[in-house]
Motif scaffolding. Structure first.
Motif, PDB file in Angstrom:
ATOM      1  N   ILE A   1      -2.955 -29.556  34.142  1.00  0.00           N
ATOM      2  CA  ILE A   1      -2.059 -29.544  34.705  1.00  0.00           C
ATOM      3  C   ILE A   1      -1.221 -30.920  35.155  1.00  0.00           C
ATOM      4  O   ILE A   1      -0.029 -31.164  35.184  1.00  0.00           O
TER       5      ILE A   1
ATOM      6  N   ILE B   1       0.581 -31.973  31.807  1.00  0.00           N
ATOM      7  CA  ILE B   1       1.802 -31.192  31.840  1.00  0.00           C
ATOM      8  C   ILE B   1       2.846 -31.951  32.547  1.00  0.00           C
ATOM      9  O   ILE B   1       3.737 -31.959  32.178  1.00  0.00           O
TER      10      ILE B   1
ATOM     11  N   PRO C   1      12.124 -32.807  43.874  1.00  0.00           N
ATOM     12  CA  PRO C   1      11.026 -33.956  43.793  1.00  0.00           C
ATOM     13  C   PRO C   1       9.797 -33.488  44.464  1.00  0.00           C
ATOM     14  O   PRO C   1       8.677 -34.234  44.127  1.00  0.00           O
ATOM     15  N   LEU C   2       9.803 -32.596  45.591  1.00  0.00           N
ATOM     16  CA  LEU C   2       8.519 -32.426  45.910  1.00  0.00           C
ATOM     17  C   LEU C   2       7.591 -31.512  45.203  1.00  0.00           C
ATOM     18  O   LEU C   2       6.529 -31.672  45.193  1.00  0.00           O
ATOM     19  N   LEU C   3       8.299 -30.797  44.152  1.00  0.00           N
ATOM     20  CA  LEU C   3       7.572 -30.068  43.316  1.00  0.00           C
ATOM     21  C   LEU C   3       6.643 -30.997  42.408  1.00  0.00           C
ATOM     22  O   LEU C   3       5.563 -30.785  42.168  1.00  0.00           O
TER      23      LEU C   3
ATOM     24  N   GLN D   1       5.221 -33.708  43.507  1.00  0.00           N
ATOM     25  CA  GLN D   1       4.408 -34.168  44.309  1.00  0.00           C
ATOM     26  C   GLN D   1       3.399 -33.063  44.280  1.00  0.00           C
ATOM     27  O   GLN D   1       1.879 -33.387  44.225  1.00  0.00           O
TER      28      GLN D   1
ATOM     29  N   PHE E   1      12.367 -32.572  38.180  1.00  0.00           N
ATOM     30  CA  PHE E   1      11.863 -33.206  39.480  1.00  0.00           C
ATOM     31  C   PHE E   1      13.031 -34.214  39.974  1.00  0.00           C
ATOM     32  O   PHE E   1      13.093 -34.250  41.203  1.00  0.00           O
TER      33      PHE E   1
ATOM     34  N   ILE F   1      -2.081 -31.406  42.732  1.00  0.00           N
ATOM     35  CA  ILE F   1      -3.095 -30.267  42.401  1.00  0.00           C
ATOM     36  C   ILE F   1      -4.150 -30.875  41.404  1.00  0.00           C
ATOM     37  O   ILE F   1      -5.180 -30.454  41.451  1.00  0.00           O
TER      38      ILE F   1
ATOM     39  N   LEU G   1       2.491 -30.741  41.938  1.00  0.00           N
ATOM     40  CA  LEU G   1       1.850 -31.076  40.645  1.00  0.00           C
ATOM     41  C   LEU G   1       0.873 -31.868  40.501  1.00  0.00           C
ATOM     42  O   LEU G   1       0.028 -31.557  40.054  1.00  0.00           O
TER      43      LEU G   1
END
Ligand code: HEA
Ligand code: HEA
Ligand code: CUA
Ligand SMILES: [Cu+2]
Lengths: 202, 540, 305
Positions: free
Chosen positions: B218, B221, B245-247, B249, B237, B254, B251
């Protein structure tokens, strides 16, 4: 094993290792699918709009091509197990040709997009709606990464075929070919997910 | 000290294969040699990054510019973080001691895929070199911090792509090692060794390996997407390109939260070996320790949001992530209590490895409890992104995983080299390390609470006292490190010969020669008992 | 415990005290236990080790009790946090505009201040806006912090309960001068606040040259000062017409600042780098700012003296 006495990797361990590796590949694409899901959730209409632009015919054709190639790989494994090496090699050759067909289609599809001035960073794309921009970004990276996997798959298949000719892949030792086949199925599987998400989205 | 004659067998270090000298090492597929090769790699990079840490401390001895400008400082903390996390502690114990001990402890001759193992090492070296090069090539050092937060990392004018690629490549190496260990543990245990007769170090490696295999792709990618964003201008992002941009963070964490358990689980495995041996007593609550490793691995996947409490995620996500963060502390608690109960009623010999193991618990407690302070919502808002966080993770990574690494180094040293280090000097080094460590990092908790943000090149004068004390601690710490390393190097070359089982351990690695032969076992051992059965010896 | 000056501080500090208290007791207790066992069960005493392996009651006790403790900790943390996310309806609103590496406080009506001035005992909601990358708005004394993320409508609120001046930090790494992104919050009596607000000049009243607005919007002024002081880049003050030494292809060249030079400095800043400054810090703005706007900036720069 250069230093040790013969260290054989038994079939079950080899398969297990391969499956673990395939998991990591799935998670790799999984990350992209996750991003796709989030962006699509945020911009459903624009994704729909942009998806319509893609050529469903080429997409469908490629799906069929890949499905058949998956089948020919499976058949070639059976052929080796039945000690029919010539047939196995022939089937691998067909797989290769099908994969090339896939890549050629892809090439035309992409160049067509470039003609329409749709490529990352292009002026047309920059002026699109945010959702469409994101869709095309994902389209290029996902199909691009997938195409890269097709190429890697081809190389692996090539080595398996070479093994059949050299006699390192035999009816007793099919591990390399089987793993190559597994990898090829993965490439196929990912496309099966990509296809509806990109081309058939409504 | 266990003095004995020089061994007479041909050890894995002396074994002659097709190649000689350095080439014999670079082409080896022997898990023990590969383990040592990781050790050298990690030691070198650790020293590089540690010196960078020291430079940061010197810079911060006074407000304003003292020895470097802001751009350099930002590059240095980025490189320090990237090396320490991706090159030193994530491979860390698993790659060095896992490679060396795992096959032996489960009674195998090697890992399942020895060639792949060597390949992982090469990939590791390539990634590590790329990471360091990023500092010197092209447009100047990357200055994003090891977290590569977008949009800054997508826009900054520095060498971010190379640093990202380095992290990606290193992740690949980590995946392959994990995969190798999982298959090895499943398929190569000696006859009779069921999962629940396996020692605890292999157990912890097993849990770690799963995290490596399932979480690393993860982040792989995610980093690739940032690379695509920078080179191809594909928006994911960066809001300037339509992204979110939060996406990023999400990923990133995670992966990176589970990654902290990749660092600490093997460390926990190490101390789970050391306590029984030096207490001459079975580990207390074997099953509980083994299962809690898995519990940490599983729950650890669902707490990533605690790095993002203040980032603007929804109220309910914050609630949920905080709740789970507290739940994940419970398996750690179980382990701590089991370790200390292992000592209770034992026959304890306070040798260097045990000294490190005990200080591991102490430092891990401080790191862990301040982790809870960070996990609570109200308090996190105040201390998030302050030096309090910096102190938390140095306590838990360096104090936890680092001290466990030193413990393992001293514990398995006689097995690896067939010689002993000087124990008096080793204990002296421990003293410097322990004192220096606390002087270095404890003040950071205090100024963090007062509001000193992290990643600050400059600071307000009111924080100076804390920074000065901390810098002094860094010098004490180095003294200890240098003594320790010198002592170990001397041990390798001139130390007294060690017997096969200097600590009277009962796990399999102590039943074979020191150092082991190439094939580890003359004949495949058969396992009839649970691990840690000391009875026979004490009665005899 | 460290000088809380807002309505939120008490609950946050309570959570701190509870967690630290429990931690302190457990850390001391466990460490003492370890030292005691090492002494008591030392091998020198020659007592053989007992060989018990587990005790289910003990396992249950030390699973359940920590679970309860952590849940209480969670509860304290949540309680303090809940207030932070429940804004009273009568809160006054201020927009915080952040950019590399400075804060602007927009009180509405074009009244923009560099200092955050607030009336005491009145709830304030701050709306956080970023013009470029992530920042994080942090006032330790008020126990508030929230990231400023471009594209997100983040906010925070509090009620200052003490008069005085308090530091504002940027707590999310945002590039070169992250550590210099400071400001102050001044809490005053209501009357003083009203007086102050009235005295803030509205940018609406003084029509600022268009170029300045564009330069501001692209955060040029984060790196270039207007008063002659040296920031990341050279000051704009008196720039036009001055003579400068620049480094071009590794050689020092003397130039006079004119329109073309200014334009290339914006579109291709690394071609000629002013001596004493670093290459690569300023990025090219060609494609980012339209050509007309660049012309307007140049017009504006001519007037900065
Ligand atoms: C080895 C690495 C490691 C480990 C194991 C941990 C473990 C934990 N971490 Fe840490 N953490 C980091 C490495 C690690 N962390 C790093 C590198 C960062 C910073 C990243 C960055 O931003 O750069 C970070 C940041 C970080 C944050 C974000 C801070 C912020 O930026 O705002 C949080 C918040 O919740 C947190 C919490 C925790 C918790 C609750 C644990 C728990 O697992 C701890 C559990 C342990 C104990 C609780 C002690 C033992 C227990 C007992 C003795 C029993 C008794 C206990 C009770 C009664 C409760 N950590
Ligand atoms: C394993 C993890 C690890 C370890 C061991 C360390 C070790 C140290 N770190 Fe660590 N640090 C991180 C991981 C680690 N760090 C991470 C992940 C970050 C976050 C980065 C980010 O924000 O992105 C960080 C950030 C960080 C900061 C915060 C920067 C900031 O926010 O502004 C500071 C500042 O003091 C610091 C200092 C130190 C110091 C002084 C040491 C010391 O303990 C080092 C001690 C050793 C020595 C001082 C040298 C010893 C020398 C030898 C053994 C060889 C002898 C050689 C010669 C003499 C040439 N580190
Ligand atoms: Cu703005 Cu840091
Ligand atoms: Cu975490």
């Amino acid at each position: 094993m250069s230093d040790h006495e013969e260290h054989v990797i038994d079939r079950e361990s080899g398969t297990m290792g391969m499956w673990l590796f395939l998991f990591t590949e799935l998670f790799l694409f999984g990350g992209l699918f996750l991003v796709y899901a989030v962006f699509r959730y945020m911009h459903p209409a624009e994704f729909h709009e942009a998806g319509l632009e893609l050529d469903t015919f080429v997409g469908t054709l490629n799906t069929v091509v890949l499905l058949i190639s998956s089948m020919t790989v499976a058949m070639s494994i059976t052929a080796v197990q039945k000690k029919n090496n010539a047939l196995a090699l022939g089937l691998l050759a067909i797989t290769t040709i099908l994969a090339l067909v896939f890549m050629v289609n892809k090439y035309f599809e992409w160049t067509h997009k470039f003609h329409l001035v749709i490529y990352p960073g292009s002026p047309v794309l920059e002026n699109m709606e945010r959702g469409e921009l994101l869709f095309y970004g994902l389209y290029f990276i996902m199909t691009g990464l997938h195409a890269l996997h097709v190429i890697i798959g081809l190389i692996v298949l090539f080595f398996a075929g070479y093994g059949i000719m050299k006699g390192t892949v035999t009816s007793e030792r099919t591990l390399l070919l089987e793993n190559a086949g597994l990898y090829w199925h993965l490439v196929d599987l990912i496309w099966i997910f990509l296809f509806p998400l990109m081309y058939l989205i409504t | 000290m266990t003095q004995s004659e020089k061994y007479t067998h041909v050890s894995y270090r002396e074994h002659q294969g097709k190649y000689k000298g350095i080439m014999a090492w670079l082409t080896t597929t022997d898990h023990k040699r590969i383990g040592l090769m990781y050790l050298f790699g990690i030691a070198v990079f650790f020293c590089v990054a540690a010196v960078l840490g020291l430079l940061m401390r010197i810079e911060k001895i006074a407000p304003g510019e003292t020895i470097m400008d802001a751009a350099t400082y930002n590059g240095i903390f980025t490189l320090h973080g990237v090396i320490m996390i991706f090159i030193v502690v994530i491979p860390g114990i698993a790659a060095v001691f896992g490679n060396f001990c795992l096959p032996i402890m489960i009674g195998a001759k090697d890992v399942m895929f020895p060639k792949l193992n060597l390949l992982s090492w090469y990939i590791y070296v390539i990634g590590a070199i790329l990471g360091v090069l990023s500092q010197f090539m092209g447009d100047g050092p990357p200055d994003t911090g090891w977290t590569f937060y977008v949009p800054y990392s997508a826009e900054a004018n520095s060498n971010v792509v190379i640093a990202l690629t380095a992290a990606f490549v290193l992740g690949f190496s980590s995946i392959l090692t994990g995969l190798n260990f999982i298959v090895t543990i499943h398929r190569m245990r000696a006859p009779g060794m069921t999962f629940f007769k396996m020692p605890l170090f292999p157990w912890s490696l097993y849990a770690t390996a799963w995290i490596q295999v399932l979480a690393t792709p993860i982040v792989g990618i995610t980093l690739l997407m940032v690379i695509a964003e920078r080179t191809l201008h594909i928006g994911f992002f960066d809001p300037a390109l339509g992204g979110d941009p939060l996406l990023y963070q999400h990923l990133f964490w995670i992966y990176s939260h589970p990654a902290v358990y990749v660092m600490i689980l093997p460390a926990m495995g190490v101390v789970s070996e050391i306590f029984p041996t030096f207490s001459q007593k079975p580990v207390f609550g074997y099953t509980a320790i083994a299962i809690s490793s898995l519990a940490i691995a599983v729950v650890g996947y669902f707490v990533w949001g605690h790095h993002m409490y203040t980032s603007g995620i929804s109220y309910y996500s914050r609630w949920f992530f905080s709740f789970l963060t507290f739940i994940v502390a419970v398996p750690s608690a179980i382990k701590v209590f089991n370790w200390i109960s292992t000592m209770y009623g034992g026959s304890i010999e306070l040798r260097t490895p045990l000294l490190y193991a005990i200080s591991f618990i102490f430092l891990f407690l401080i790191g862990g409890f301040t982790g809870l302070t960070l996990g609570a919502l109200a308090t996190n808002v105040h201390v998030h992104d302050t030096t309090f966080v910096v102190a938390h993770f140095h306590y838990i990574i360096f104090g936890g995983m680092g001290f466990a690494f030193f413990a393992a180094m001293h514990y398995w040293f006689p097995k690896m080299y067939g010689r002993m280090y000087n124990e008096k000097v080793a204990n002296l080094a421990w003293g410097f390390l322990f004192v220096g460590f606390n002087v270095l990092y404890f003040p950071l908790f205090i100024i963090g609470l007062q509001g000193m943000p992290r990643r600050y090149f400059d600071y307000l004068p009111k924080f100076q006292t804390g920074h000065v004390i901390s810098t002094i601690g860094a010098f004490i710490l180095i003294t200890g490190l240098i003594i320790m390393i010198a002592n170990l190097i001397r041990g390798v070359r001139k130390g007294a010969y060690a017997s096969a089982n200097p600590w009277k351990g009962v796990t399999l690695e102590w039943q074979i020669e020191s150092p082991p032969t190439l094939l580890n076992f003359d004949k495949v051992p058969e396992i009839k008992h649970p691990p840690y059965l000391f009875k026979k010896e004490t009665e005899a | 415990m460290f000088g809380g000056a807002s309505n939120l501080a008490a609950d946050v500090d309570k959570a701190f005290i509870f967690i630290f208290g429990v931690s302190f007791i457990l850390i001391i207790g466990i460490t003492a236990f370890m030292i005691w066992t090492v002494v008591k069960f030392n091998r020198k005493k020659g007592i053989p080790a007992q060989q018990f392996t587990h005790n289910n009651t003990a396992e249950i006790i030390w699973t359940v009790i920590p679970t309860i403790i952590v849940l209480v900790m969670f509860w304290y943390g949540w309680k303090g946090f809940k207030t932070m996310r429940t804004v009273p309806d009568d809160a006054m609103e201020v927009t915080v505009i952040s950019y590399m590496w400075s804060w602007d406080f927009d009180y509405g009506d074009g009244k923009i201040s560099k200092e955050l001035v607030l009336p005491i005992n009145k709830p304030v909601k701050l709306n956080l806006v970023s013009q470029d990358v992530n920042h994080s708005f942090f006032i330790p004394a008020f126990r508030v912090k929230e990231d400023v993320v471009p594209g997100y409508d983040n906010w925070l609120w509090f009620e200052a309960t003490e008069k005085g001046t308090f530091d504002i930090f940027c707590a999310e790494y945002c590039g070169l001068l992250h550590s210099g992104m400071l400001a102050t919050a001044r809490v005053v009596e209501d009357a003083e606040y009203t007086q102050w607000l009235a005295s803030v000049e509205s940018v609406k009243d003084k029509p600022s040259p268009e170029g300045e607005a564009i330069a501001k919007a692209n955060s040029c002024l984060g790196c270039h000062s207007l008063d002659g002081s040296k920031l990341v880049g050279p000051s704009f003050k008196g720039l036009y017409g001055s003579k400068k030494i620049v480094i071009e292809d590794g050689k020092e060249v003397e130039i006079e600042v004119d329109d073309t030079y200014l334009k290339t400095s914006i579109t291709d800043p690394n071609a000629q780098v002013v001596k004493g400054f670093n290459k690569g810090l300023m990025q090219s703005y060609s494609g980012v700012i339209s050509d007309e706007d660049i012309d307007k900036i140049v017009d504006y720069l001519r007037t900065v003296n």
